[in-house]
Design a protein around this motif. Structure first.
Motif, PDB file in Angstrom:
ATOM      1  N   MET A 282      -7.752  66.041  -7.659  1.00  0.00           N
ATOM      2  CA  MET A 282      -7.345  67.041  -8.640  1.00  0.00           C
ATOM      3  C   MET A 282      -5.930  67.502  -8.314  1.00  0.00           C
ATOM      4  O   MET A 282      -5.634  67.897  -7.191  1.00  0.00           O
ATOM      5  CB  MET A 282      -8.274  68.252  -8.657  1.00  0.00           C
ATOM      6  CG  MET A 282      -7.915  69.252  -9.775  1.00  0.00           C
ATOM      7  SD  MET A 282      -9.173  70.523 -10.060  1.00  0.00           S
ATOM      8  CE  MET A 282      -8.833  71.631  -8.686  1.00  0.00           C
ATOM      9  N   CYS A 283      -5.047  67.399  -9.309  1.00  0.00           N
ATOM     10  CA  CYS A 283      -3.672  67.868  -9.182  1.00  0.00           C
ATOM     11  C   CYS A 283      -3.457  69.019 -10.153  1.00  0.00           C
ATOM     12  O   CYS A 283      -4.086  69.080 -11.207  1.00  0.00           O
ATOM     13  CB  CYS A 283      -2.680  66.743  -9.490  1.00  0.00           C
ATOM     14  SG  CYS A 283      -2.790  65.311  -8.398  1.00  0.00           S
ATOM     15  N   GLY A 284      -2.574  69.919  -9.793  1.00  0.00           N
ATOM     16  CA  GLY A 284      -2.286  71.043 -10.669  1.00  0.00           C
ATOM     17  C   GLY A 284      -1.274  71.971 -10.039  1.00  0.00           C
ATOM     18  O   GLY A 284      -0.516  71.585  -9.149  1.00  0.00           O
ATOM     19  N   ALA A 285      -1.273  73.214 -10.507  1.00  0.00           N
ATOM     20  CA  ALA A 285      -0.355  74.228  -9.990  1.00  0.00           C
ATOM     21  C   ALA A 285      -1.135  75.506  -9.684  1.00  0.00           C
ATOM     22  O   ALA A 285      -2.140  75.796 -10.325  1.00  0.00           O
ATOM     23  CB  ALA A 285       0.742  74.518 -11.006  1.00  0.00           C
ATOM     24  N   TYR A 286      -0.667  76.217  -8.681  1.00  0.00           N
ATOM     25  CA  TYR A 286      -1.257  77.525  -8.370  1.00  0.00           C
ATOM     26  C   TYR A 286      -0.133  78.544  -8.248  1.00  0.00           C
ATOM     27  O   TYR A 286       0.995  78.220  -7.878  1.00  0.00           O
ATOM     28  CB  TYR A 286      -2.081  77.478  -7.086  1.00  0.00           C
ATOM     29  CG  TYR A 286      -1.288  77.255  -5.816  1.00  0.00           C
ATOM     30  CD1 TYR A 286      -0.844  78.335  -5.045  1.00  0.00           C
ATOM     31  CD2 TYR A 286      -0.971  75.970  -5.375  1.00  0.00           C
ATOM     32  CE1 TYR A 286      -0.113  78.130  -3.877  1.00  0.00           C
ATOM     33  CE2 TYR A 286      -0.240  75.759  -4.225  1.00  0.00           C
ATOM     34  CZ  TYR A 286       0.183  76.843  -3.481  1.00  0.00           C
ATOM     35  OH  TYR A 286       0.911  76.635  -2.335  1.00  0.00           O
ATOM     36  N   THR A 287      -0.454  79.768  -8.579  1.00  0.00           N
ATOM     37  CA  THR A 287       0.489  80.870  -8.455  1.00  0.00           C
ATOM     38  C   THR A 287      -0.097  81.898  -7.504  1.00  0.00           C
ATOM     39  O   THR A 287      -1.267  82.277  -7.624  1.00  0.00           O
ATOM     40  CB  THR A 287       0.772  81.528  -9.821  1.00  0.00           C
ATOM     41  OG1 THR A 287       1.289  80.541 -10.714  1.00  0.00           O
ATOM     42  CG2 THR A 287       1.775  82.663  -9.697  1.00  0.00           C
ATOM     43  N   THR A 288       0.706  82.329  -6.543  1.00  0.00           N
ATOM     44  CA  THR A 288       0.230  83.278  -5.544  1.00  0.00           C
ATOM     45  C   THR A 288       1.348  84.259  -5.208  1.00  0.00           C
ATOM     46  O   THR A 288       2.505  84.059  -5.581  1.00  0.00           O
ATOM     47  CB  THR A 288      -0.227  82.544  -4.265  1.00  0.00           C
ATOM     48  OG1 THR A 288      -0.807  83.477  -3.340  1.00  0.00           O
ATOM     49  CG2 THR A 288       0.939  81.844  -3.581  1.00  0.00           C
ATOM     50  N   THR A 289       1.000  85.322  -4.477  1.00  0.00           N
ATOM     51  CA  THR A 289       1.983  86.316  -4.063  1.00  0.00           C
ATOM     52  C   THR A 289       2.700  85.848  -2.807  1.00  0.00           C
ATOM     53  O   THR A 289       2.077  85.350  -1.870  1.00  0.00           O
ATOM     54  CB  THR A 289       1.296  87.666  -3.787  1.00  0.00           C
ATOM     55  OG1 THR A 289       0.565  88.058  -4.958  1.00  0.00           O
ATOM     56  CG2 THR A 289       2.313  88.741  -3.449  1.00  0.00           C
ATOM     57  N   ARG A 290       4.014  86.004  -2.798  1.00  0.00           N
ATOM     58  CA  ARG A 290       4.800  85.632  -1.623  1.00  0.00           C
ATOM     59  C   ARG A 290       4.460  86.535  -0.439  1.00  0.00           C
ATOM     60  O   ARG A 290       3.777  87.549  -0.582  1.00  0.00           O
ATOM     61  CB  ARG A 290       6.291  85.739  -1.922  1.00  0.00           C
ATOM     62  CG  ARG A 290       6.845  84.693  -2.881  1.00  0.00           C
ATOM     63  CD  ARG A 290       8.334  84.869  -3.021  1.00  0.00           C
ATOM     64  NE  ARG A 290       8.926  83.972  -3.984  1.00  0.00           N
ATOM     65  CZ  ARG A 290       9.348  82.746  -3.711  1.00  0.00           C
ATOM     66  NH1 ARG A 290       9.242  82.275  -2.476  1.00  0.00           N
ATOM     67  NH2 ARG A 290       9.882  81.992  -4.651  1.00  0.00           N
TER      68      ARG A 290
END
Length: 210
Positions: free
Chosen positions: A45-53
């Motif tokens: 599974m490939c994709g993107a994630y967004t998280t807090t720095r």
């Protein structure tokens, strides 16, 4: 129609498990969101994630790759191209010159297995002796998990090994074969294959072997 319906819950569970595994590798495991998830051959599974720095305020979006036995929360360009491909063998060959055909499948299968065994044996040796082996034959002096046959490549030549590159947390080393022709360079069966290629090679062999 019934078959497609039956597959949906499994696919949803599959995606959720991969996302959970990825989150557990992140320094900040709260408020992680996902997008662009796509499933590729080999249960990748490939994709993107967004998280807090790390500053706790700004947000960052990165690509990821997750497979049955690994999580890459910051994959290299090469890893993204091969894992996130409908034709991983072709992409792998284009990037590295290493071809995976029916004629050399068995040789590369042995090579892949040898690299995994030697890697484990080197780590066992390092943990037991607080140093890397000087030569690969040192792995045969104790119960480190390697055997004579693991130390020669599919073309019956010793693997090229260079130790003494111990890192801060894990031992660093060079481990490679110069391919069927035994000389630097080449493509197909003659391509040089290093331990750096091990994960991608294992994935390609898994897909090609079905």
């Amino acid at each position: 129609m019934l078959l497609a319906t039956a597959l949906l819950p499994a696919c949803a569970s599959y995606q959720s498990d991969y996302e959970d595994r990825l989150v557990r590798t992140l320094p900040n495991q709260r408020n992680v969101s996902f997008g662009d998830q796509v499933i590729y051959p080999g249960k990748i599974m490939c994709g993107a994630y967004t998280t807090t720095r790390s500053d706790g305020f700004s947000r960052v979006t990165r690509r990821f790759v997750v497979g049955p036995d690994f999580v890459l929360n910051r994959p290299s360009d090469e890893e993204k191209k091969v894992y996130c491909s409908r034709d991983p063998a072709g992409t792998f060959s284009e990037l590295t010159g290493i071809g995976v055909s029916e004629s050399d499948y068995s040789a590369l299968t042995k090579l892949s297995a040898d690299l995994a065994v030697i890697d484990d044996a080197i780590l066992n040796y390092y943990n037991a002796n607080a140093s890397l082996p000087r030569v690969l034959e040192d792995l045969l002096t104790g119960d480190y998990g390697a055997m004579d046959d693991n130390l020669v490549d599919p073309w019956n030549r010793p693997y090229r090994y260079e130790g003494g590159l111990a890192g801060r947390t894990t031992p660093q080393f060079i481990l490679e074969t110069l391919g069927a022709d035994g000389t630097r360079g080449g493509s197909g069966a003659d391509a040089d294959i290093s331990f750096d290629h091990a994960g991608l090679l294992r994935h390609v062999l898994n897909v090609v072997g079905g």
